[in-house]
Write a protein that holds these residues in place. Structure first.
Motif, PDB file in Angstrom:
ATOM      1  N   GLU A  12       5.243  -0.593  -4.676  1.00 55.52           N
ATOM      2  CA  GLU A  12       6.488  -0.929  -5.343  1.00 55.52           C
ATOM      3  C   GLU A  12       7.660  -0.082  -4.881  1.00 55.52           C
ATOM      4  N   ILE A  13       7.393   1.104  -4.346  1.00 50.07           N
ATOM      5  CA  ILE A  13       8.467   1.999  -3.911  1.00 50.07           C
ATOM      6  C   ILE A  13       8.159   2.502  -2.503  1.00 50.07           C
ATOM      7  N   PRO A  14       9.087   2.329  -1.554  1.00 48.56           N
ATOM      8  CA  PRO A  14       8.877   2.846  -0.196  1.00 48.56           C
ATOM      9  C   PRO A  14       9.181   4.341  -0.134  1.00 48.56           C
ATOM     10  N   ILE A  15       8.339   5.080   0.569  1.00 46.70           N
ATOM     11  CA  ILE A  15       8.437   6.533   0.633  1.00 46.70           C
ATOM     12  C   ILE A  15       8.457   6.963   2.095  1.00 46.70           C
ATOM     13  N   VAL A  16       9.295   7.926   2.398  1.00 47.87           N
ATOM     14  CA  VAL A  16       9.389   8.431   3.765  1.00 47.87           C
ATOM     15  C   VAL A  16       8.013   8.909   4.237  1.00 47.87           C
ATOM     16  N   GLY A  17       7.625   8.443   5.418  1.00 45.59           N
ATOM     17  CA  GLY A  17       6.364   8.865   6.005  1.00 45.59           C
ATOM     18  C   GLY A  17       5.154   8.067   5.596  1.00 45.59           C
ATOM     19  N   CYS A  18       5.319   7.115   4.653  1.00 45.49           N
ATOM     20  CA  CYS A  18       4.185   6.309   4.185  1.00 45.49           C
ATOM     21  C   CYS A  18       4.330   4.880   4.702  1.00 45.49           C
ATOM     22  N   GLU A  19       3.375   4.463   5.481  1.00 49.33           N
ATOM     23  CA  GLU A  19       3.434   3.156   6.146  1.00 49.33           C
ATOM     24  C   GLU A  19       3.488   2.002   5.156  1.00 49.33           C
ATOM     25  N   LEU A  20       4.375   1.049   5.431  1.00 48.26           N
ATOM     26  CA  LEU A  20       4.478  -0.181   4.640  1.00 48.26           C
ATOM     27  C   LEU A  20       3.809  -1.314   5.401  1.00 48.26           C
ATOM     28  N   THR A  21       2.884  -2.006   4.748  1.00 46.58           N
ATOM     29  CA  THR A  21       2.197  -3.131   5.367  1.00 46.58           C
ATOM     30  C   THR A  21       2.306  -4.334   4.439  1.00 46.58           C
ATOM     31  N   PRO A  22       3.202  -5.257   4.722  1.00 50.55           N
ATOM     32  CA  PRO A  22       3.369  -6.424   3.850  1.00 50.55           C
ATOM     33  C   PRO A  22       2.154  -7.341   3.886  1.00 50.55           C
ATOM     34  N   TYR A  23       1.963  -8.025   2.787  1.00 49.42           N
ATOM     35  CA  TYR A  23       0.946  -9.076   2.695  1.00 49.42           C
ATOM     36  C   TYR A  23       1.640 -10.381   3.051  1.00 49.42           C
ATOM     37  N   VAL A  24       1.179 -11.039   4.103  1.00 47.21           N
ATOM     38  CA  VAL A  24       1.798 -12.288   4.576  1.00 47.21           C
ATOM     39  C   VAL A  24       0.766 -13.411   4.488  1.00 47.21           C
ATOM     40  N   LEU A  25       1.052 -14.416   3.672  1.00 46.28           N
ATOM     41  CA  LEU A  25       0.157 -15.564   3.517  1.00 46.28           C
ATOM     42  C   LEU A  25       0.717 -16.735   4.323  1.00 46.28           C
ATOM     43  N   LEU A  26      -0.113 -17.284   5.209  1.00 42.14           N
ATOM     44  CA  LEU A  26       0.319 -18.359   6.109  1.00 42.14           C
ATOM     45  C   LEU A  26      -0.438 -19.642   5.826  1.00 42.14           C
ATOM     46  N   ARG A  27       0.192 -20.765   6.210  1.00 46.05           N
ATOM     47  CA  ARG A  27      -0.498 -22.060   6.199  1.00 46.05           C
ATOM     48  C   ARG A  27      -0.686 -22.494   7.647  1.00 46.05           C
ATOM     49  N   ARG A  28      -1.929 -22.685   8.032  1.00 47.23           N
ATOM     50  CA  ARG A  28      -2.247 -23.128   9.387  1.00 47.23           C
ATOM     51  C   ARG A  28      -1.906 -24.610   9.569  1.00 47.23           C
ATOM     52  N   PRO A  29      -1.878 -25.062  10.820  1.00 46.32           N
ATOM     53  CA  PRO A  29      -1.633 -26.486  11.056  1.00 46.32           C
ATOM     54  C   PRO A  29      -2.648 -27.410  10.381  1.00 46.32           C
ATOM     55  N   ASP A  30      -3.898 -26.898  10.145  1.00 48.28           N
ATOM     56  CA  ASP A  30      -4.920 -27.714   9.472  1.00 48.28           C
ATOM     57  C   ASP A  30      -4.828 -27.610   7.956  1.00 48.28           C
ATOM     58  N   LYS A  31      -3.725 -27.015   7.459  1.00 47.89           N
ATOM     59  CA  LYS A  31      -3.417 -26.892   6.020  1.00 47.89           C
ATOM     60  C   LYS A  31      -4.215 -25.805   5.301  1.00 47.89           C
ATOM     61  N   THR A  32      -5.056 -25.062   6.014  1.00 48.10           N
ATOM     62  CA  THR A  32      -5.779 -23.957   5.379  1.00 48.10           C
ATOM     63  C   THR A  32      -4.878 -22.717   5.332  1.00 48.10           C
ATOM     64  N   ALA A 215       9.604  11.837   0.503  1.00 53.09           N
ATOM     65  CA  ALA A 215       8.277  12.256   0.054  1.00 53.09           C
ATOM     66  C   ALA A 215       8.428  13.515  -0.779  1.00 53.09           C
ATOM     67  N   PRO A 216       7.988  13.500  -2.050  1.00 56.31           N
ATOM     68  CA  PRO A 216       8.112  14.700  -2.887  1.00 56.31           C
ATOM     69  C   PRO A 216       7.400  15.886  -2.250  1.00 56.31           C
ATOM     70  N   SER A 217       8.038  17.019  -2.280  1.00 55.60           N
ATOM     71  CA  SER A 217       7.444  18.204  -1.658  1.00 55.60           C
ATOM     72  C   SER A 217       7.268  19.299  -2.691  1.00 55.60           C
ATOM     73  N   PRO A 218       6.033  19.714  -2.926  1.00 56.92           N
ATOM     74  CA  PRO A 218       5.789  20.797  -3.884  1.00 56.92           C
ATOM     75  C   PRO A 218       6.264  22.124  -3.325  1.00 56.92           C
ATOM     76  N   SER A 219       6.464  23.081  -4.192  1.00 59.02           N
ATOM     77  CA  SER A 219       6.828  24.419  -3.743  1.00 59.02           C
ATOM     78  C   SER A 219       5.698  24.980  -2.883  1.00 59.02           C
ATOM     79  N   PRO A 220       6.029  25.576  -1.749  1.00 65.28           N
ATOM     80  CA  PRO A 220       4.972  26.082  -0.862  1.00 65.28           C
ATOM     81  C   PRO A 220       4.157  27.179  -1.527  1.00 65.28           C
ATOM     82  N   ARG A 221       2.873  27.201  -1.228  1.00 70.37           N
ATOM     83  CA  ARG A 221       1.972  28.232  -1.733  1.00 70.37           C
ATOM     84  C   ARG A 221       1.754  29.269  -0.633  1.00 70.37           C
ATOM     85  N   ARG A 222       1.967  30.535  -0.950  1.00 65.90           N
ATOM     86  CA  ARG A 222       1.875  31.607   0.032  1.00 65.90           C
ATOM     87  C   ARG A 222       0.459  32.173   0.107  1.00 65.90           C
ATOM     88  N   MET A 223       0.143  32.758   1.245  1.00 62.99           N
ATOM     89  CA  MET A 223      -1.096  33.520   1.379  1.00 62.99           C
ATOM     90  C   MET A 223      -0.822  34.949   0.910  1.00 62.99           C
TER      91      MET A 223
END
Length: 598
Positions: A12-32, A215-223
């Motif tokens: 529902e929400i596009p985020i930087v760095g996260c791939e978007l892959t749409p769902y595409v429904l097609l009708r073939r020439p044989d109507k399937t 992309a939400p970024s948490p506060s870095p954790r130090r060693m």
């Protein structure tokens, strides 16, 4: 003729760095109907699909709330600007948002003040009013509107509506939003093309996304260095540490997608719970730690094969995976989770692998320990839970600096496990841990080798599994031992092991009196010397994950700082947009030492 029936986006929400892959429904020439792609290289009866992605650029500029990235900002903290804190951290969607996040937000100001910057807190309300959700040009986030498209300018087109411009950004079915897309709507277009004339045919399928968020970024954790607390007994005649090389190990339950349901984690936004988002966020976190060894739990079989193994391979890791058994599991076996161990090829080479299937051990145990035939099947059903452990022996490639052992191979044994989760099956948990430790004892008896025992043990500090790991035994009066309906733990005197295991994070309790040490100790349980939590949901907060090591051959150099509830922000549990698992990662740096004599 080929035609597009409909298109939609699962996220529902596009985020930087996260791939978007749409769902595409097609009708073939044989109507399937079909969702198969029809590329130009393989047209179907003279037609193929053409895809286009556009960024919808508007004259209006929109900044994004730093706390709720799906919401536009209506106010800005000027203290952040004065302190030169990244501008995207300064935006909030409401005064309540700013107030609720203050405990976390003020940490940014404190750090900036420590560096000599002004920490004055000022709020500037949106000049257009809090209802419009649009900041004035002078205060808005730089959304990259002025940057040039990666495609020729000729395909940049005015829509004629509200000063909007379409800038082509992609020509494939999938698209990964970039920083320049932040704050903008994306448009996806799919159209049938005649392969001979190259002309569009019929109606195109289009869809508009919501605004792209960073992309939400948490506060870095130090060693945090802790070496002074752990080198006693490993010093040479001059008081210097005897070292045979150092390395880091990460242990992390990443939360399997199978378990990441909105029913269980209703407080987490659905877009942040989606695997498309979480996998990228988890990968970014794991790679950022740059660990030499990575032990992951709850990693699905298909996600290991299709994502983590190939992605971490790019960063120099070799991968080994052990899937849970499937005697109890019902469903697609490709989605069964398990344990995966990754190691850097430039630091280690693989020597040997051992796989522990607790189901097999359960069959042997019930045959030997349950005398009544009628109870054997009942006992077996209690013990068979599909859990596994993965044990790997590695050879270190870093230098052997010990003067008394020139040329000796530096081996390391790494165990990675995920113990059964059920709170009621206390006997099963303890039996699984005891079985693993007995297997490790056999390896230790055959080779003088440092050991690490990592994983999600689903056992809180003070429980019988934790006592067995940390103390080497379980007190016969321990209340957990009251749950043993088939006597599989008896006699209780057998619940011991001889491995000198110590919990890595207990080193924080042995640190000196510095401010940093005191801060970390406040995040520790003083009774058990373990973190206050490694798992944090709305229903449970406590420690379940550990890194144990053999203290006669390894010493802790540094530890990844612990999170506190302020770091998670008020009223926030895990997973969240910032942290994509309900567990937190544990990371420890170790130094190999000559074995001390006890």
């Amino acid at each position: 003729m080929l035609s597009v029936i409909r298109v939609h986006l699962p996220s529902e929400i596009p985020i930087v760095g996260c791939e978007l892959t749409p769902y595409v429904l097609l009708r073939r020439p044989d109507k399937t109907a079909t969702t198969d792609d029809v590329p130009e290289s393989a047209p179907l009866e003279g037609h193929f699909l053409k895809y286009r992605w556009y960024r919808v650029q508007s004259d209006k500029k929109v900044a994004i709330c730093s706390v709720h990235p799906s919401e536009p900002a209506t106010l800005q903290c000027l203290g952040c600007l004065k302190s030169k804190i990244p501008v995207n951290k300064s935006y909030h969607c409401s005064t309540k948002c700013f107030s609720d996040a203050w405990q976390h937000h003020r940490v940014l100001h404190e750090r900036a003040a420590a560096e000599g910057n002004d920490e004055e807190e000022l709020l500037r309300l949106n000049s257009a009013g809090s209802g419009s959700g649009v900041l004035s040009t002078s205060t808005s986030l730089n959304n990259g509107n002025g940057s040039s498209s990666i495609y020729p300018a000729v395909i940049t087109q005015k829509t004629g509506a509200g000063g909007e411009t379409l800038v082509e950004v992609g020509r494939s079915k999938t698209y990964t939003p970039m920083a320049d897309d932040i704050g903008h709507v994306l448009k996806f277009e799919c159209v049938v093309v005649n392969a001979e004339t190259k002309q569009n045919v019929g109606q195109s399928g289009t869809i508009l996304t919501s605004r792209v968020i960073p992309a939400p970024s948490p506060s870095p954790r130090r060693m945090i260095p802790v070496s002074a607390a752990d080198v006693i007994g490993h010093l040479d005649s001059n008081g210097r540490p005897l070292s045979m090389g150092s390395f880091t190990v990460l242990s992390y339950n990443i939360l399997s997608d199978t378990y990441a349901s909105s029913d269980l984690y209703s407080y987490c936004p659905t877009w942040a719970l989606s695997w498309t988002y979480r996998r990228q966020n988890l990968l970014r976190e794991i790679v950022k730690y740059r660990a030499d060894l990575v032990c992951l739990q709850e990693i699905q079989n298909d996600h290991f094969d299709e994502f983590f193994a190939p992605e971490l391979d790019k960063h120099g890791y070799e991968a080994i995976f052990k899937r849970k058994t499937n005697e109890v599991f019902v469903g697609n076996t490709n989605t069964i989770d398990g344990c995966a161990t990754f190691f850097r090829r430039d630091k280690f080479s693989h020597v040997k692998k051992y796989e522990v299937e607790f189901n097999k051990a359960a069959q042997s145990l019930t045959e030997a320990a349950v005398p009544v035939v009628a109870q054997k099947k009942i006992a077996l059903n209690r013990l068979v839970k599909d859990n596994v452990a993965l044990i790997n022996v590695l050879e270190a490639k870093f230098g052997n600096q010990a003067a008394d052992t020139p040329g000796k191979r530096q081996l390391l044994c790494v165990a990675n496990t995920h113990v059964n989760v059920s709170h009621e099956l206390k006997d099963v948990k303890l039996w699984q841990v005891h079985t693993l430790l007995k297997g490790l004892e056999k390896i230790a008896a055959s080779a003088d080798i440092p050991m690490l025992v990592c994983g999600d043990f689903n056992a809180v500090p003070g429980s019988s599994p934790h006592s067995l790991l940390a103390m080497g035994k379980v007190d016969p009066s321990h209340p957990d031992l009251m749950v043993d309906p088939f006597g599989i733990l008896r006699p209780f005197t057998k619940l011991t092991h001889q491995l000198p295991l110590v919990s890595a994070y207990s080193s924080f309790a042995r640190m000196g009196g510095s401010l940093v040490a005191e801060q970390q100790r406040r995040r520790m349980d003083p009774t058990s010397n373990e973190p206050l939590f490694t798992n944090c949901t709305r229903d449970f907060i406590g420690t379940l994950d550990y890194i144990f090591y053999t203290a006669d051959t390894l010493a802790v150099e540094s530890l990844l700082e612990l999170l506190d509830e302020e770091s998670l922000r008020k009223d926030t549990a895990l997973p969240s947009p910032e942290w994509s698992s309900d567990h937190i990662a544990l990371l420890a740096e170790f130094r190999c030492m000559p074995k001390t004599r006890r």
